[in-house]
Design a protein around this motif. Structure first.
Motif, PDB file in Angstrom:
ATOM      1  N   TYR A 180      13.257  30.886  44.589  1.00 19.29           N
ATOM      2  CA  TYR A 180      14.363  31.084  45.525  1.00 19.29           C
ATOM      3  C   TYR A 180      13.896  31.577  46.892  1.00 19.29           C
ATOM      4  O   TYR A 180      14.561  31.324  47.911  1.00 19.29           O
ATOM      5  CB  TYR A 180      15.362  32.094  44.958  1.00 19.29           C
ATOM      6  N   ASP A 181      12.771  32.304  46.933  1.00 20.48           N
ATOM      7  CA  ASP A 181      12.288  32.871  48.194  1.00 20.48           C
ATOM      8  C   ASP A 181      11.506  31.869  49.028  1.00 20.48           C
ATOM      9  O   ASP A 181      11.025  32.224  50.111  1.00 20.48           O
ATOM     10  CB  ASP A 181      11.387  34.084  47.907  1.00 20.48           C
ATOM     11  N   GLU A 182      11.369  30.639  48.556  1.00 18.82           N
ATOM     12  CA  GLU A 182      10.562  29.650  49.265  1.00 18.82           C
ATOM     13  C   GLU A 182      11.410  28.669  50.048  1.00 18.82           C
ATOM     14  O   GLU A 182      10.905  27.626  50.488  1.00 18.82           O
ATOM     15  CB  GLU A 182       9.672  28.896  48.270  1.00 18.82           C
ATOM     16  N   ASN A 183      12.698  28.994  50.265  1.00 21.83           N
ATOM     17  CA  ASN A 183      13.611  28.079  50.946  1.00 21.83           C
ATOM     18  C   ASN A 183      14.017  28.646  52.308  1.00 21.83           C
ATOM     19  O   ASN A 183      14.467  29.777  52.406  1.00 21.83           O
ATOM     20  CB  ASN A 183      14.865  27.847  50.102  1.00 21.83           C
ATOM     21  N   LEU A 184      13.852  27.840  53.332  1.00 16.79           N
ATOM     22  CA  LEU A 184      14.290  28.197  54.681  1.00 16.79           C
ATOM     23  C   LEU A 184      15.750  27.817  54.874  1.00 16.79           C
ATOM     24  O   LEU A 184      16.192  26.758  54.412  1.00 16.79           O
ATOM     25  CB  LEU A 184      13.456  27.459  55.724  1.00 16.79           C
ATOM     26  N   VAL A 185      16.500  28.660  55.576  1.00 14.08           N
ATOM     27  CA  VAL A 185      17.888  28.350  55.920  1.00 14.08           C
ATOM     28  C   VAL A 185      18.099  28.662  57.400  1.00 14.08           C
ATOM     29  O   VAL A 185      17.803  29.774  57.852  1.00 14.08           O
ATOM     30  CB  VAL A 185      18.881  29.154  55.068  1.00 14.08           C
ATOM     31  N   TYR A 186      18.574  27.665  58.139  1.00 15.79           N
ATOM     32  CA  TYR A 186      18.903  27.838  59.557  1.00 15.79           C
ATOM     33  C   TYR A 186      20.385  27.553  59.770  1.00 15.79           C
ATOM     34  O   TYR A 186      20.948  26.613  59.183  1.00 15.79           O
ATOM     35  CB  TYR A 186      18.107  26.863  60.429  1.00 15.79           C
ATOM     36  N   VAL A 187      21.000  28.341  60.637  1.00 19.39           N
ATOM     37  CA  VAL A 187      22.366  28.072  61.089  1.00 19.39           C
ATOM     38  C   VAL A 187      22.344  28.074  62.608  1.00 19.39           C
ATOM     39  O   VAL A 187      22.019  29.099  63.226  1.00 19.39           O
ATOM     40  CB  VAL A 187      23.363  29.106  60.552  1.00 19.39           C
ATOM     41  N   ASN A 188      22.626  26.925  63.187  1.00 24.06           N
ATOM     42  CA  ASN A 188      22.568  26.734  64.637  1.00 24.06           C
ATOM     43  C   ASN A 188      21.221  27.150  65.218  1.00 24.06           C
ATOM     44  O   ASN A 188      21.138  27.728  66.314  1.00 24.06           O
ATOM     45  CB  ASN A 188      23.709  27.489  65.331  1.00 24.06           C
ATOM     46  N   GLY A 189      20.169  26.880  64.474  1.00 25.55           N
ATOM     47  CA  GLY A 189      18.828  27.168  64.941  1.00 25.55           C
ATOM     48  C   GLY A 189      18.317  28.551  64.635  1.00 25.55           C
ATOM     49  O   GLY A 189      17.140  28.846  64.864  1.00 25.55           O
ATOM     50  N   PHE A 190      19.161  29.443  64.100  1.00 24.77           N
ATOM     51  CA  PHE A 190      18.768  30.806  63.761  1.00 24.77           C
ATOM     52  C   PHE A 190      18.447  30.889  62.268  1.00 24.77           C
ATOM     53  O   PHE A 190      19.229  30.432  61.434  1.00 24.77           O
ATOM     54  CB  PHE A 190      19.873  31.800  64.099  1.00 24.77           C
ATOM     55  N   GLU A 191      17.324  31.514  61.937  1.00 21.17           N
ATOM     56  CA  GLU A 191      16.966  31.673  60.538  1.00 21.17           C
ATOM     57  C   GLU A 191      17.787  32.798  59.922  1.00 21.17           C
ATOM     58  O   GLU A 191      17.954  33.863  60.520  1.00 21.17           O
ATOM     59  CB  GLU A 191      15.479  31.988  60.389  1.00 21.17           C
ATOM     60  N   VAL A 192      18.302  32.569  58.710  1.00 24.95           N
ATOM     61  CA  VAL A 192      19.080  33.571  57.991  1.00 24.95           C
ATOM     62  C   VAL A 192      18.430  33.812  56.629  1.00 24.95           C
ATOM     63  O   VAL A 192      17.604  33.022  56.172  1.00 24.95           O
ATOM     64  CB  VAL A 192      20.554  33.143  57.832  1.00 24.95           C
ATOM     65  N   TYR A 193      18.828  34.901  55.969  1.00 24.09           N
ATOM     66  CA  TYR A 193      18.125  35.361  54.783  1.00 24.09           C
ATOM     67  C   TYR A 193      19.111  35.634  53.649  1.00 24.09           C
ATOM     68  O   TYR A 193      20.324  35.581  53.826  1.00 24.09           O
ATOM     69  CB  TYR A 193      17.338  36.639  55.103  1.00 24.09           C
ATOM     70  N   ARG A 194      18.551  35.935  52.471  1.00 19.11           N
ATOM     71  CA  ARG A 194      19.345  36.304  51.297  1.00 19.11           C
ATOM     72  C   ARG A 194      18.962  37.707  50.865  1.00 19.11           C
ATOM     73  O   ARG A 194      17.843  38.160  51.109  1.00 19.11           O
ATOM     74  CB  ARG A 194      19.113  35.313  50.141  1.00 19.11           C
ATOM     75  N   PRO A 195      19.883  38.456  50.212  1.00 19.56           N
ATOM     76  CA  PRO A 195      19.550  39.806  49.725  1.00 19.56           C
ATOM     77  C   PRO A 195      18.412  39.768  48.714  1.00 19.56           C
ATOM     78  O   PRO A 195      18.201  38.782  48.020  1.00 19.56           O
ATOM     79  CB  PRO A 195      20.861  40.283  49.096  1.00 19.56           C
TER      80      PRO A 195
END
Length: 852
Positions: A180-195
């Motif tokens: 699960y920690d090996e996935n990148l997530v971007y929203v409008n070009g900004f990287e976001v994270y998970r708890p």
């Protein structure tokens, strides 16, 4: 200079008698979408002068801007592979801005033309089908897909062929053997994270991306370009809507609800100056958790607030702002649990009676600001800054007294189904007072410049991380009145973690890549580049070269299409705090980046059946892993060993067939087969043998010799060999307002082992994950249908654009799927793995309203 000269030549070709200094222009802007409203990437928008096509291509959100000569009647044409072309005649005044939107219908595969100007987006993005392991996800399926993850984008991600997940309660997912920690997530070009502290799916809130705000969603499962960040498995890039007019949507159901409001303010010329879209989501899975085997007082509460705002000063400058607040709370007072498990000839039952409670909270705050400059149509500069703050608290103290016995399985016995004798009694206690606060602040610059058939992308990023971690947790196991491990002089407790650690660090990263459109007629593209990363904690500097290639041969049959893709590169994942902390709570600040070399080969075949579009996609891939940090799963919590002491590999194939079995509704089936193993350096164990060569315990009096054995390659925790998914949609033949959506999932079991931190023993398998969800939806009202029938809607109906009602049945077959195991002992010190089951059969009802 080149652009002005080209436009002047166009004017001359049109036969106008104006001199260059007197030439005036107008601006066309708008979007190109399909009939369902999904954006079409790199659709061509152009006009023809003396056989020459002059125009542009749509961006990742289906939008375009095109300068055209004023006071001239021009035919504006839009074209996209697999869709019928469309055209509109325009004649604009000097300096006029005019919005023009297209909705194309799927049809004959029209070949793309060679556009002489403004190739930027074609070169940079291409059709996403030309990018290896990359797909555009239809966000509208978020309403159709029957899933417990309501108002959550993760349900769509988990339905993809390359994604595996065996937990319907969790928004986490694994991509091609990664965790699960090996996935990148971007929203409008900004990287976001998970708890990080979440242990189980029932504690999880909503994932960041709000599906009701998303305009486009791109997912890459590996072999991605250098412009994307430093993770080893996947990239998810979401872009939020910039509405054209006021719109409101609202949904409410048994699992929660959502409210979304968007709109735009335009100037006198009709240009959008300010746009906004906001969303509120609330989720409470209390209704779902009541179906779990552990009964008690569940009180989950998950709230998410988001907003995205843009302001356009002129064609060359705009600003964007995104903000988010998420508050996730989980409170639980367990009462009792009853689990029946085993095999036909030995059925066991575990009863536990609890005392205590759990109270967890996870709060995140995110703000991102971007200045976007377009000095000319070929150059874009983005200046970005963001801050992400997470506050995680985990508090529980739960005591359980358990009883395990064997169940009567003789159908003719009057006590059938009852416990016939006891195997053991005991107790267990879990305690935690954990707190993790972390802040990520960054500043970033990105740029794109197109010259001829080349598009150059670059970026530089500085990131500051501040982490404060406090751990205090332990477990106590009692068997037959004795605390384990046993001591005659004191009470010992197990799995003790108690530490406090603060870390402040700086990261630097950047990338440079070029996309070369070698042959536009056959869509031959070559993308190559590299990115670098440096972290001042471990002093490691890593350069990651990457390359992609795509080729689309010209076919005589325009109703068919073939795309061949290939990709390779190095993907390094520098450690975040969680990878550095080992199973004993000790932090290793010398930990290096995990690294993965990808090789991907893909084949994409588009065709028509009964004049409806279908597409078959297959990819084979191989990953070589080194400097790997071994880990193990505890439900959805990942526990790392904190050492770069393993190498490994992932090999697999993905197949997906999608198409319109019924008109305008896409269904699909997918199959993934993979294998992933790792070899932990220095890993060994000793076995003890008697005189006959039989294995005995170490303290046996029959021991005559011992042997040291090396496990070699062992399955990684994500070694899910087979994953099958089917999503089917249909409607009543004479009334399309009534639809059915069926989702079927099969996934083979994941490896697991006893809780002793010995990875070589994790070779047992959880039973396969099997699940069928079904949904029925009905369109109760649609304003457009009244307009077509020339009927005036009632007064209350004028406020609504659309009203849908949905009834869903989760886990239709009522299968008990296992997520993890609870380990208990009987009177003979025999250890039993008691399965922790997921949700039973459940019903859900929801209503969706759209206003405009």
């Amino acid at each position: 200079m080149f652009r002005n000269a080209l436009l002047i030549s166009i004017m001359l070709l049109l036969g106008l008698s104006q001199v260059a200094a007197q030439i005036s222009f107008a601006t066309l802007y708008g979007s190109v979408k399909d009939q369902q409203g999904d954006p079409l990437y790199t659709a061509q928008v152009y006009y023809v002068v003396n056989g020459r096509a002059i125009g542009t291509n749509t961006d990742e959100r289906g939008r375009f801007t095109l300068k055209i000569p004023a006071k001239v009647t021009l035919t504006i044409i839009t074209n996209y592979l697999g869709f019928n072309a469309d055209s509109v005649k325009v004649n604009l005044e000097p300096n006029e801005s005019f919005e023009l939107n297209f909705w194309l219908k799927q049809g004959i595969n029209i070949p793309m033309v060679e556009i002489e100007a403004y190739k930027k987006d074609t070169v940079k993005y291409g059709d996403t089908r030309d990018i290896p392991s990359t797909i555009v996800i239809n966000v509208k399926d978020a309403y159709a897909l029957p899933t417990i993850l309501q108002d959550d984008i993760s349900g769509l991600i988990k339905s993809q062929a390359v994604v595996s997940s065996n937990n319907e309660l969790s928004s986490s997912y694994s991509v091609r053997g990664g965790n699960y920690d090996e996935n990148l997530v971007y929203v409008n070009g900004f990287e976001v994270y998970r708890p990080f502290l979440i242990r189980s799916g029932q504690q999880e809130g909503l994932s960041f991306a709000n599906p009701h705000m998303v305009d486009s969603l791109i997912f890459s499962a590996g072999g991605f370009q250098a412009q994307y960040g430093d993770k080893m498995s996947s990239v998810l890039a979401a872009w939020y809507k910039q509405p054209d007019s006021l719109s409101v949507s609202m949904g409410i159901g048994l699992l929660g609800g959502s409210l979304n409001i968007g709109g735009a303010i335009k100037n006198k010329a009709g240009e959008k100056k300010f746009t906004f879209i906001t969303g509120i989501r609330y989720k409470s899975n209390q209704y779902i958790l009541k179906s779990l085997e552990t009964q008690g007082q569940y009180n989950p509460s998950f709230l998410d607030l988001q907003g995205f705002f843009t302001y356009r000063f002129n064609d060359k400058l705009r600003i964007e702002y995104i903000t988010n607040f998420a508050r996730n709370r989980f409170a639980f007072k367990p009462v009792d649990r009853e689990t029946t498990f085993g095999v036909v000839n030995q059925v066991l039952r575990l009863n536990i009676f609890f005392d205590g409670q759990e109270s967890d909270s996870y709060q995140t705050y995110m703000n991102g600001f971007a200045i976007v400059q377009n000095p000319n149509p070929k150059l874009e500069l983005r200046w970005m800054a963001s801050a992400y703050i997470s506050q995680e608290n985990e508090r529980f103290d739960i005591l359980g007294e358990y009883f395990i016995g064997e169940v009567e399985n003789d159908l003719g016995d009057e006590n059938f189904g009852q416990v016939r004798y006891s195997l053991g009694v005991g107790g267990l206690q879990n305690f935690a007072r954990n707190q993790l606060d972390w802040t990520v602040v960054n500043a970033e610059h990105k740029g794109t410049n197109t010259q001829g058939n080349h598009t150059l992308d670059w970026g530089l990023k500085y990131q500051r991380e501040i982490i404060k971690d406090k751990i205090n947790q332990w477990e106590r196991i009692d068997s037959a009145g004795y605390s384990l491990p046993y001591s005659s002089s004191e009470v010992l407790i197990d799995n003790v973690l108690k530490s406090s650690f603060n870390l402040s660090s700086n990261r630097f990263s950047g990338y440079l890549q070029d996309t070369w459109l070698i042959d536009a007629s056959r869509a031959i593209r070559f993308n190559y580049g590299a990115r670098f990363t440096y972290w001042d904690v471990n002093k490691e500097f890593v350069i990651s070269p990457r390359a992609q290639f795509s080729y689309r041969p010209t076919l005589k049959n325009r109703k068919r299409e073939i795309i061949i893709t290939a990709a390779s590169g190095l993907y390094a994942q520098p450690p975040f705090y969680r990878e550095m902390r080992n199973l004993e709570g000790v932090v290793n600040t010398d930990l290096k980046a995990q690294k993965s070399v990808h090789a991907v080969l893909g084949f994409n075949y588009g065709f028509q059946v009964f004049k409806r579009p279908f597409r078959f996609i297959t990819e084979v891939y191989y990953k070589y892993l080194y400097d790997v940090v071994p880990y193990e799963f505890d439900n959805v919590l990942i526990r790392y060993t904190g050492r770069n002491n393993a190498t490994g590999y992932v090999v697999g194939v993905d197949l997906r067939l999608a198409g319109q079995l019924v008109e305008d509704l896409e269904s699909y089936i997918s199959l993934s087969v993979l294998g992933t193993s790792e070899n932990i350096q220095g890993d060994f164990y000793d076995v003890y043998l008697d005189a006959q060569g039989n294995q005995v315990t170490a303290n046996s009096s029959d021991v005559v010799k011992s042997e040291r054995r090396y496990p070699g390659n062992i399955p990684r925790p994500t070694d899910q060999r087979v994953m099958f998914n089917m999503f089917f949609q249909d409607y009543l033949p004479k009334n399309r307002n009534f639809k059915m959506h069926l989702n079927l999932v099969f996934a083979s079991g994941l490896p697991f082992g006893p809780p002793d931190n010995d990875r070589y023993r994790d070779t047992l398998r959880i039973p396969p994950y099997r699940r069928v969800d079904i949904g029925f939806s009905a369109q109760l009202y649609n304003r457009a249908s009244f307009t077509k029938k020339k009927r005036e809607p009632k007064k209350i109906g004028k406020a609504f654009e659309d009203v849908w009602a949905t009834l869903e049945v989760f886990n239709l077959l009522g299968i008990n799927n296992t997520i993890s195991y609870l380990w208990v002992k009987d009177l003979n010190n025999t250890t039993y793995a008691v399965p922790n089951y997921l949700t039973a059969r459940l019903f859900n009802f929801r209503l969706v309203f759209k206003f405009s």
